[in-house]
Every structure is written in C-alpha cells, then in structure tokens.
Design a protein around this motif. Sequence first.
Motif: not given
Length: 406
Positions: A260-261, A264-266, A272-273, A316-319
């Motif tokens: 969700r983040r 991941g944990q941070l 969206e998941k 929002q994006y995953i690095f």
Amino acid sequence: MKLKLTLLLFLVGLSAVAQIDIRKTTTDNDLKLSALPYYNYGKGLGITSPDSIFQFNIRFRMQNRATYIQNEDEDPAIDGQIRRLRLRFDGYVGNPKFIYALQLSFAPGDVGEIQEGENINIIRDAIVFYRPNKHWNFGFGQTKLPGNRQRVNSSGGLQLTDRSINNARFTIDRDFGFQVHNQNERVDKFSYNFRGAISTGEGRNSTDKPDNGLAYTGKVELYPLGAFTKDGAYFEGDLMRETKPKLMLSGAYQYNDKARRTGGQLGNDLFEKRDMQSILLDAMVKYNGWAFMSAYMQRIADNPITVNPDDATDIQYIFTGHGFDYEASYLFPSNYEIIGRFSTQKVNNDIVTLAPNAKQYSLGVTKYIWEHAFKAQAEVTLDDLSYFDGTSKKNWYVRFQVEIGI
C-alpha cells in the motif's frame, strides 16, 4: 536519617542481587538478539527477580546533532535537533527461553508528523521470542525484518551520522508478523545464518483496513572465515581490531504482495496497491582496524506510478531502481576513526522523469569515547543529482553529532 539509611541499604542490596542473577542468565539468554541489534557496551541496567522468574533490562540512547545545509539555488540553513531518543526494555518472563523486547521512540524524526486519523508512531519494537536452544529463534510481533545490513544494524552502530541514500530509498524496515532465525556462528570456523519472515507488508503500527496481501522475506548470511568478534557484523568499523581477517556475505529477498505504500513498509500511501520485490546484497570485511562494506539494493515493481482518481495531477509512485554503496574506514589506536563512503543510485525508466539519478560522497571523523555507546561524529556530505532534462544540482551539508546511551 534512619529511613534514608534503610532505603540506601535496600537499593544496594537490590543492585547486588540483580548483578549476580544477570550474570547467571546471560550465558543462556543473550538479549542482544539477531533480530534486534542494539549496540551496547555492556548489558544496560538490569534487574532479575530473586526467584529468577523474570528479568528486566532497560537501555536508552539519544543522538543530538547540528547541521549546516547548503542546497543549490537555496539560502543556507542551520538545523539543530534531537535526531533520536529511544528507550528499550528487554528480558524474559517465566523462563529464559521466552524473551521479550520493546523499543519506544520519542524524537520528532522518529515519531513523524501527527496527522488527522493517523496513529502516533511511538512503538518501534514489540516482540516476543521463543528460543529453544542457541540455534533457533521464533518471533511474533513487530521488529526489523531481516533486510540489508545497514538497516539491520542499529543507527547507534553507524560510522557516519546517517545511513546511505540507497538505504533511504530501497530498504525494507519494521513490520508485524512471524520470524524464524537459525544461527550457526563460530569464531574460528565457517558459519552461516538463515532468516525468514512472513509479515503484513504495511510497516510498523499500521491501522489500515486488513487485506490478504503479505510480505515474504528470506535472508542468508555467510561467514567464510568465522564469525566476527563481539557480534562485530552488527556494528560498523573494526572496533574490536580483528586479529584475523573476517568476512561476511549476505543476500536478502522480499516479495511484498499488494503493498500500500511507496516503499513497502515505508513511504506515502499509494492510490492503488502494487506488488513489489526487493533484492539486498551485502559484504563486510574487518581486519586490524580496517573495515570495508559494500552493498547492492534494488526494487522492482510493474506499473509503479499510481494516480489519484479524483485528480490526475496528483500521483504517488514506487521508487524503482538500484544502487551501490562502498564504505571504508580505519580506526587509529587513539580511537579516532576516518571514514569514507560513496554511493550511486539509478532510477528505472518508469520513473526517470519523476526522480533524479544520484551520487553521494561522504567523509567523516569519529571519536569513540565508549565504543559506539558514547561517541562524537563530524561529517561532510555532497549529493550530486542528475535530472532527466539534463540539469543537475549539488547539495551538501556539514554535521556534528553526539551519541550517548547504555
């Protein structure tokens, strides 16, 4: 006067009993667990009940720092803060095989901003372990996952004032779940450890609505030349001045299902998941005051960018990307240490327009007064950022920090 004398004698007697009983139990119950590295010169302040039914240890540590910051195209700034202020409690109840560990944080940088509808992040660790023998630990609760070496090490055991840019972007951190650790360490022989965890994948103190996505983490640690002296793999620098070369090689992998983040944990919440994978490799060498560490970190995710359904400009994006760290140091007999670190970080093409590639250069000097438990650190760091449009920025800071704890 009589009351004061009686109280003094009681406290002295209690202290003596605690010291004796702690010495009896620490051989069978090393409270410096592999899953909870917390550098300490001794064992903290402890009390053991006369009947040995329980043991209680208390430790604290704080980091006070002042930083001069010069970011390109910005006015210089001076920052002074209590970076970390933590209390830790550990021990056992009923039997030394049943171990508990709690860690609470109080500094603003640890707790984070208080937001409406969000819980306060005071709890860092709250876990119980069952240790049937010296080789096995079974844990249930919240603590650090078996991730990259610099993250697993306590921030109190760092040579420089903070972790690298790659640790900040790619690390896996604390989570709630089950952990299993199999330890096989000998000082003079080939040694190895296996670690695994199944956790929520949402990070510490999550109160989000439950889902069916979990995080699966596995790690292997190898010590080809035997284990380090005094758990030396869990702190940076060769403070023990290894008389023979010591080497550690490790690799960790995590699959976070329906994360969700952004980290991941941070990180911030995604719209969206997403599923994500983390690969974390480390190497460490220590000998006669010299120490060298290297790390590789990578995060992988398909379609890492998420968009607010109510506002297409809000994302929002995953690095995603990878990075390398290289860190070397030498400890002089005077207990002054010089440290140098170089990091490179490259983002994936999916997010190349959103985040820069980076290089980081750090030089530091540390004076160990009482090993890592009491030290003064000075550091200068330069961040070299390269953007998609061909522009670049150079930001740097100078920092002084004092760490003290028991």
